[in-house]
Design an enzyme around this catalytic site. Structure first.
Site, PDB file in Angstrom:
ATOM      1  N   THR A   1     153.445 -11.160 -45.803  1.00 41.80           N
ATOM      2  CA  THR A   1     154.376 -10.287 -45.075  1.00 41.80           C
ATOM      3  C   THR A   1     154.450 -10.621 -43.589  1.00 41.80           C
ATOM      4  OG1 THR A   1     153.951  -8.500 -46.624  1.00 41.80           O
ATOM      5  CG2 THR A   1     154.822  -7.854 -44.496  1.00 41.80           C
TER       6      THR A   1
ATOM      7  N   THR B   1     128.771  -2.395 -58.350  1.00 40.30           N
ATOM      8  CA  THR B   1     129.229  -1.023 -58.572  1.00 40.30           C
ATOM      9  C   THR B   1     130.732  -0.886 -58.361  1.00 40.30           C
ATOM     10  OG1 THR B   1     129.067   1.264 -57.821  1.00 40.30           O
ATOM     11  CG2 THR B   1     128.536  -0.429 -56.192  1.00 40.30           C
TER      12      THR B   1
HETATM   13  N1  ASP Z   1     152.442  -9.571 -51.228  1.00 41.46           N
HETATM   14  C1  ASP Z   1     152.089  -9.885 -49.862  1.00 41.46           C
HETATM   15  C2  ASP Z   1     151.020 -10.950 -49.902  1.00 41.46           C
HETATM   16  O1  ASP Z   1     149.886 -10.660 -50.117  1.00 41.46           O
HETATM   17  C3  ASP Z   1     151.643  -8.659 -49.171  1.00 41.46           C
HETATM   18  C4  ASP Z   1     151.191  -8.848 -47.738  1.00 41.46           C
HETATM   19  O2  ASP Z   1     151.295  -9.896 -47.142  1.00 41.46           O
HETATM   20  O3  ASP Z   1     150.719  -7.881 -47.179  1.00 41.46           O
HETATM   21  O4  ASP Z   1     151.350 -12.099 -49.725  1.00 41.46           O
END
Ligand code: ASP
Length: 347
Positions: free
Chosen positions: A16, A280
């Site tokens: 992201t 756990t």
């Molecule tokens: N789906 C994205 C990823 O892990 C989410 C993120 O970047 O926060 O690449």
């Protein structure tokens, strides 16, 4: 690339953080480094060099594989002598796995490798990516008066916390505090100042020589217990062809049902050479199999304690140890000893 003064290599893998909203279509698109600099002009205010490398195409971190960890290790090893530190921009979803894996694969690391990302794309007004990225770069370049790195470890920096990578887990899919390290204190807290915590951080040691590792074996399963789990489910998992290790997610301080069939299946799997590691399901705290009868039976079935390991760390450490060809007894022994500060094993 040439040798240089203080400098950071920024490795953009995807996620992201690297998205920018297309002004015309509103769609999220991946950036290149020039676009990033446009959105974060503050980067130019650093008085050291920031070079960048990007994965082409960028990856959603859900697509990360051990092969990608190898690629990152190779990039860091190839550039190790050229930079003071490394920042890896990474999707949040599997960031804790990558950080854990790198902590084992980069033996002898004496420089910061800081993973960061964001919950909102860098091109969005309220993004948390800008702050995460700028602070990560600052930490990656930070040295003491002797010129030694302040944090020569693989870390995750997110929402004002610098955490040991192999202690960190993703806990929130929405809020800015996406990561926490429940069983180990933060290596630094960031407010007006960056307050480093040297007493819990590995000390720099210039005699350490980087030894990159590339061998991993993924014949592992994670078995999460729940009340009512069927015998045939456990039996099917423990007899998967080629299976070499299981991370068993138990209750509380490492407890599991006392049913005869369950203990028998675990014992038989251990006897076949499958390494079973007890961690756990709780977010915080430690496995103590001696504490209750329900844990003690696991010990007798050959299950080894994973102490206060995260799932991410247990999985990647097993991949590493299996990949290096140790026999099952040696792997059981090594799972009880910290390799890169990933567990708090009793003295
Ligand atoms: N789906 C994205 C990823 O892990 C989410 C993120 O970047 O926060 O690449």
């Amino acid at each position: 690339m040439t040798a240089l003064n203080a400098s950071v290599l920024l490795i953009y893998t995807g996620g992201t953080i690297g998205m920018i909203e297309n002004a015309e279509t509103g769609a999220l698109e991946s950036f290149n480094f020039e676009q990033l600099q446009k959105h974060i002009p503050e980067l130019q205010r650093f008085d050291f060099t920031i070079d960048s490398l990007q994965f082409d195409p960028p990856m959603d971190s859900s697509d990360m594989e051990p092969g990608t960890w190898r690629k990152l290790v190779r990039i860091i090893a190839d550039n190790y002598n050229l930079y003071h530190g490394f920042v890896i921009l990474h999707g949040t979803d599997t960031m804790a796995y990558t950080a854990s894996a790198l902590s084992f694969m980069l033996e002898g690391l004496n420089k910061p490798v800081i993973l960061t990302g964001s919950q909102l794309p860098i091109g969005v007004l309220r993004t948390d990516g800008k702050e995460n990225l700028i602070t990560s770069i600052e930490i990656a370049a930070a040295v003491d008066t002797n010129g030694d790195a302040l944090v020569p470890e693989v870390c995750i920096f997110f929402e004002n916390h610098l955490m040991r990578g192999n202690r960190t887990t993703k806990l929130n899919a929405e809020n800015f505090n996406a990561f926490r390290s429940f069983n180990y204190p933060a290596l630094a807290e960031v407010g007006i100042h960056i307050k480093y915590n040297p007493s819990v951080t590995r000390a720099a040691d210039n005699s350490r020589v980087l030894k990159p590792h590339y061998l991993l074996d993924t014949n592992i399963a994670v078995l999460k217990l729940f009340p009512g789990i069927h015998e045939n489910v456990v039996a099917a998992m423990l007899t998967i062809e080629g299976l070499r290790a299981v991370v068993l997610e138990t209750y509380g301080s490492g407890n599991a049902p006392r049913k005869n069939w369950f203990i028998r299946l675990l014992r038989e799997a251990s006897e076949r050479g499958i390494v079973i590691v007890n961690i756990t399901q709780c977010k915080a705290g430690m496995v103590e199999m001696e504490r209750y009868e329900t844990g003690y039976q696991l010990l007798q079935a050959g299950v080894v304690s994973g102490y206060d390991s995260t799932t991410e760390s247990a999985v990647t450490k097993l991949m590493f140890l299996l990949g290096h060809g140790y026999d099952c007894e040696e792997i059981r022994r090594r799972m009880s000893h910290p390799m890169a500060g990933e567990i708090t094993a009793p003295e």
